[in-house]
Design an enzyme around this catalytic site. Structure first.
Site, short mmCIF file in Angstrom:
data_model
loop_
_atom_site.label_atom_id
_atom_site.label_comp_id
_atom_site.label_asym_id
_atom_site.label_seq_id
_atom_site.Cartn_x
_atom_site.Cartn_y
_atom_site.Cartn_z
N LYS A 28 20.05 -32.17 -10.16
CA LYS A 28 21.34 -31.60 -10.55
C LYS A 28 21.74 -32.07 -11.94
O LYS A 28 22.09 -31.25 -12.79
CB LYS A 28 22.43 -32.00 -9.55
CG LYS A 28 23.82 -31.54 -10.02
CD LYS A 28 24.92 -32.10 -9.19
CE LYS A 28 25.34 -33.43 -9.75
NZ LYS A 28 26.65 -33.89 -9.34
N ASN A 29 21.70 -33.36 -12.19
CA ASN A 29 22.14 -33.87 -13.48
C ASN A 29 21.28 -33.35 -14.62
O ASN A 29 21.79 -33.06 -15.71
CB ASN A 29 22.17 -35.39 -13.47
CG ASN A 29 23.26 -35.93 -12.56
OD1 ASN A 29 24.23 -35.24 -12.26
ND2 ASN A 29 23.10 -37.15 -12.10
N ARG A 98 33.01 -32.35 -13.07
CA ARG A 98 33.04 -33.32 -14.18
C ARG A 98 31.97 -32.97 -15.22
O ARG A 98 32.15 -33.21 -16.41
CB ARG A 98 32.79 -34.72 -13.63
CG ARG A 98 32.98 -35.81 -14.66
CD ARG A 98 32.86 -37.20 -14.07
NE ARG A 98 33.51 -37.37 -12.79
CZ ARG A 98 34.81 -37.61 -12.62
NH1 ARG A 98 35.58 -37.72 -13.67
NH2 ARG A 98 35.32 -37.75 -11.42
N ASP A 122 33.64 -34.68 -8.05
CA ASP A 122 33.67 -35.47 -6.81
C ASP A 122 34.44 -36.77 -7.02
O ASP A 122 34.70 -37.19 -8.13
CB ASP A 122 32.25 -35.76 -6.30
CG ASP A 122 31.36 -36.34 -7.39
OD1 ASP A 122 31.86 -37.15 -8.18
OD2 ASP A 122 30.18 -36.00 -7.42
#
Length: 166
Positions: A28-29, A98, A122
């Site tokens: 994901k990152n 974020r 989150d």
């Protein structure tokens, strides 16, 4: 079989024959950063091994709201940022992610200005965006905070940046 660190290596003990396949899922990152990097060019970009997760979909929607073409085909994204049509990032979507802060740098490079509300995401703990703001400042970008963070990149310059994450 023992996985160490970020899957950079496998340590196998036991002397037994291994067989089969291991499919490594996309990170994901990593994909969020790659999606943002696609804004740096007008050329079409293709990302593969993209996980089917909400954060990727949210960032895709934010990018579409800026006029970027984003198409998903299974675990592949096709992104074309030829015509970016906005400098204000959707507040409802930013409040969910974020990682939306990753769009600021490429948008400053392309458009020299961008505005967004404070990114959400989150609730794993304190993860402020101060590090990003300090890096932008070191690059000559002015950030004015209020209801929105308004970035002015008219003074953009190169610099050495050390990200001091704690």
């Amino acid at each position: 079989l023992k996985c160490l660190g970020y899957m950079s290596k496998f340590v196998i003990n036991g002397g037994k024959k291994l067989s089969g396949e291991v499919k490594v899922a996309g990170s994901k990152n990593a994909v969020l950063a790659c999606m943002a990097a696609c804004l740096l060019t007008e050329e079409p970009c293709r990302l593969t091994n993209v996980p089917k997760i909400e954060d990727v979909e949210t960032l895709s929607e934010i990018m579409r709201g800026l006029g970027v073409k984003v198409k998903r085909n299974n675990h592949e994204l096709l992104i074309e940022a030829k015509d970016i049509s906005g400098t204000t990032i959707d507040s409802k979507l930013v409040s969910k992610l974020r990682g939306s802060i990753l769009l600021v740098g490429p948008l400053i490079v392309r458009l020299r200005k961008v505005s967004l509300p404070l990114p959400g995401g989150d609730k794993i703990g304190a993860r402020p965006i101060d590090t990003h703001l300090e890096a932008f400042k070191a690059l000559g970008v002015k950030a004015k905070t209020g209801n929105l963070i308004e970035f002015d990149g008219s003074g953009l310059q190169s610099n050495k940046i050390v990200l001091e994450e704690t």
